[in-house]
Design an enzyme around this catalytic site. Structure first.
Site, short mmCIF file in Angstrom:
data_model
loop_
_atom_site.label_atom_id
_atom_site.label_comp_id
_atom_site.label_asym_id
_atom_site.label_seq_id
_atom_site.Cartn_x
_atom_site.Cartn_y
_atom_site.Cartn_z
N TYR A 167 -4.87 4.13 5.63
CA TYR A 167 -5.42 3.27 6.69
C TYR A 167 -6.72 3.85 7.23
O TYR A 167 -7.65 3.11 7.55
CB TYR A 167 -4.42 3.13 7.84
CG TYR A 167 -3.20 2.32 7.51
CD1 TYR A 167 -3.21 0.94 7.61
CD2 TYR A 167 -2.02 2.94 7.13
CE1 TYR A 167 -2.08 0.19 7.32
CE2 TYR A 167 -0.88 2.21 6.83
CZ TYR A 167 -0.92 0.83 6.93
OH TYR A 167 0.19 0.10 6.63
N LYS A 212 0.84 -1.20 0.00
CA LYS A 212 0.00 0.00 0.00
C LYS A 212 0.87 1.24 0.00
O LYS A 212 2.00 1.13 0.49
CB LYS A 212 -0.95 0.02 1.18
CG LYS A 212 -0.35 -0.20 2.58
CD LYS A 212 0.78 0.62 3.13
CE LYS A 212 0.61 2.08 3.31
NZ LYS A 212 1.87 2.70 3.91
P1 NAD Z 1 12.23 1.81 2.38
O1 NAD Z 1 12.66 3.12 1.85
O2 NAD Z 1 12.75 1.37 3.70
O3 NAD Z 1 12.58 0.66 1.33
C1 NAD Z 1 12.41 0.83 -0.06
C2 NAD Z 1 13.29 -0.16 -0.79
O4 NAD Z 1 13.18 0.10 -2.19
C3 NAD Z 1 14.78 -0.02 -0.40
O5 NAD Z 1 15.32 -1.29 -0.23
C4 NAD Z 1 15.38 0.64 -1.62
O6 NAD Z 1 16.73 0.28 -1.84
C5 NAD Z 1 14.49 0.12 -2.74
N1 NAD Z 1 14.55 0.94 -3.95
C6 NAD Z 1 14.69 0.46 -5.19
N2 NAD Z 1 14.73 1.46 -6.08
C7 NAD Z 1 14.62 2.60 -5.38
C8 NAD Z 1 14.62 3.96 -5.76
N3 NAD Z 1 14.71 4.34 -7.02
N4 NAD Z 1 14.51 4.86 -4.76
C9 NAD Z 1 14.36 4.50 -3.48
N5 NAD Z 1 14.37 3.21 -3.06
C10 NAD Z 1 14.50 2.27 -4.01
O7 NAD Z 1 10.64 1.80 2.37
P2 NAD Z 1 9.66 0.83 3.17
O8 NAD Z 1 9.26 1.49 4.42
O9 NAD Z 1 10.22 -0.52 3.22
O10 NAD Z 1 8.38 0.90 2.21
C11 NAD Z 1 8.30 0.15 1.01
C12 NAD Z 1 6.83 -0.04 0.63
O11 NAD Z 1 6.17 -0.75 1.67
C13 NAD Z 1 6.05 1.27 0.46
O12 NAD Z 1 5.11 1.11 -0.55
C14 NAD Z 1 5.36 1.44 1.78
O13 NAD Z 1 4.19 2.21 1.72
C15 NAD Z 1 5.07 0.00 2.13
N6 NAD Z 1 4.95 -0.21 3.58
C16 NAD Z 1 3.88 -0.87 4.03
C17 NAD Z 1 3.70 -1.08 5.38
C18 NAD Z 1 2.50 -1.84 5.88
O14 NAD Z 1 2.28 -1.83 7.08
N7 NAD Z 1 1.77 -2.51 5.01
C19 NAD Z 1 4.64 -0.58 6.27
C20 NAD Z 1 5.76 0.07 5.78
C21 NAD Z 1 5.91 0.26 4.42
#
Ligand code: NAD
Length: 368
Positions: free
Chosen positions: A224, A138
């Site tokens: 949410y 999401k």
């Molecule tokens: P994050 O920034 O910690 O991780 C993102 C990942 O994408 C990193 O490993 C990064 O290296 C990679 N990536 C690849 N190409 C990239 C680019 N061009 N720029 C930036 N990063 C790049 O983010 P996150 O918190 O892990 O979130 C990732 C996804 O998960 C999002 O869509 C977020 O909304 C979702 N999320 C959902 C929940 C939930 O409870 N369902 C919780 C947190 C995050």
């Protein structure tokens, strides 16, 4: 000028959760049990950022219908450390360039897209074209039009698509759905809900870039609260009016900070919501003709708590992501649509799109 820093995202999540260690650590409650023992399906995580490393990979150590079979990462050091930590064979380790070769890998049944929002569409479509079923995080995409493309691509490839809406598998949330949708205390007349945290992360992070995140607190946290109102009432909103507030415009240059909205539902309930990157919110309160119920925290990974007519719910927490992924693996095995399919993500993004239109127009906007 540096922004005032109060709470980190991680601190907030820790506060609004009791942490995986305090959750029930037995097998996750899968809401959809396999009718006969099937092979555990292989999941490949795409994007090994904080959600994959902090929640999904640990949850996959507690699943019974699926397991962590592969990874897709652009960081060679992560490829090495993850393969070692989770015993992932080299043939199941991909980067963003060779990702499409996953089509020829029978170990991988499901691709889980855990990337910045702007990349959800591309990787969902590439995964479906590679013949894999998809879970996408999401918010589903940058806007409703992209969601429609993703749904169409998965349909065309005859693959199942699900959105990472973990709370649909969470027992407190399921109780709220039951109380509201089944009108246990009569018709729900009022819902008020908010979700947010005080953002103090990297000012250059993708979450603060409009092109990558699609928006700020509304996209990330507000989704949410929109879900919460929809699943409490079991109805779809028809119109929305929104306003926003920015106390740190230098920090939130491109994206929204705090957004407040009112939703019109066909049943006439008064529904208010809010999202923020500047307030620590996480509650849902509902009033019905003959009673009331509430959750607080309502949206964290764990530690959810609630009251019904002022009395504690007394429901245990579970590992939400394990239940969510097990359910999708069962859906794939049984060829059954997920309870949170792409269409569910689309419904929320239609509301988000209308909220942004309302912030521009200052008026009520139809949700279409
Ligand atoms: P994050 O920034 O910690 O991780 C993102 C990942 O994408 C990193 O490993 C990064 O290296 C990679 N990536 C690849 N190409 C990239 C680019 N061009 N720029 C930036 N990063 C790049 O983010 P996150 O918190 O892990 O979130 C990732 C996804 O998960 C999002 O869509 C977020 O909304 C979702 N999320 C959902 C929940 C939930 O409870 N369902 C919780 C947190 C995050």
């Amino acid at each position: 000028m540096k922004p005032t820093i109060k709470t980190s995202r991680r601190d907030f999540i820790r506060k609004s959760s009791i942490g995986a260690g305090a959750l029930i650590m037995g097998p996750a409650l899968s809401s959809l049990a396999l009718t006969k023992p099937g092979k555990r399906l292989g999941i490949a995580l795409v994007g090994l950022g904080s959600y994959s490393s902090g929640q999904l990979a640990p949850a996959l150590q507690h699943t019974k219908n699926c397991y962590l079979a592969g990874i897709v990462t652009g960081t060679p050091a992560k490829a090495v450390s993850w393969a070692k930590k989770y015993n992932i064979p080299q043939k199941n380790v991909y980067n963003y360039q060779n990702f499409d070769n996953i089509a020829h890998n029978p170990d991988i049944d499901i691709v889980y897209v855990v990337l910045p929002v702007s990349m959800h569409k591309e990787y969902t479509i590439r995964a479906a074209k590679a013949g894999k079923h998809v879970i996408c995080e999401k918010p589903m995409a940058l806007n409703a039009a992209d969601c429609r493309e993703m749904i169409a691509a998965c349909k065309k490839a005859n693959r199942l698509l699900s959105i990472g809406y973990r709370l649909h598998f969470e027992p407190h949330t399921q109780e709220v759905m039951r109380l509201g949708q089944k009108q246990i205390f009569g018709k729900v007349t009022k819902v008020d809900t908010g979700n947010g945290f005080t953002y103090n992360g990297d000012p250059n992070a993708w979450r603060l870039k409009k092109a990558m995140a699609g928006g700020g607190g509304l996209m990330d946290m507000g989704i949410y609260a929109i879900q919460g109102a929809r699943y409490t009432l079991g109805q779809e909103p028809v119109a929305v009016k929104a306003r926003q507030e920015k106390t740190r415009p230098d920090f939130f240059k491109e994206v929204d900070e705090t957004v407040y909205w009112e939703l019109k539902f066909p049943g006439g309930a008064k529904v208010t919501g809010k999202s923020s990157y500047n307030h620590d919110w996480g509650y849902l309160r509902a009033e019905a003709k003959k009673g009331s119920f509430e959750l607080e925290p309502a949206y964290g990974y764990g530690g959810l708590d609630g009251k019904v007519n002022g009395k504690p719910m007394d429901i245990p927490n579970i590992i939400q992501q394990a239940a969510q992924m097990d359910d999708f693996a069962a859906c794939v095995t049984l060829n059954k649509q997920s309870r949170v399919p792409g269409e569910e993500g689309l419904k929320d993004m239609k509301v988000v799109d209308a909220i942004y239109r309302s912030l521009d127009s200052g008026d009520w906007e139809k949700i279409a």
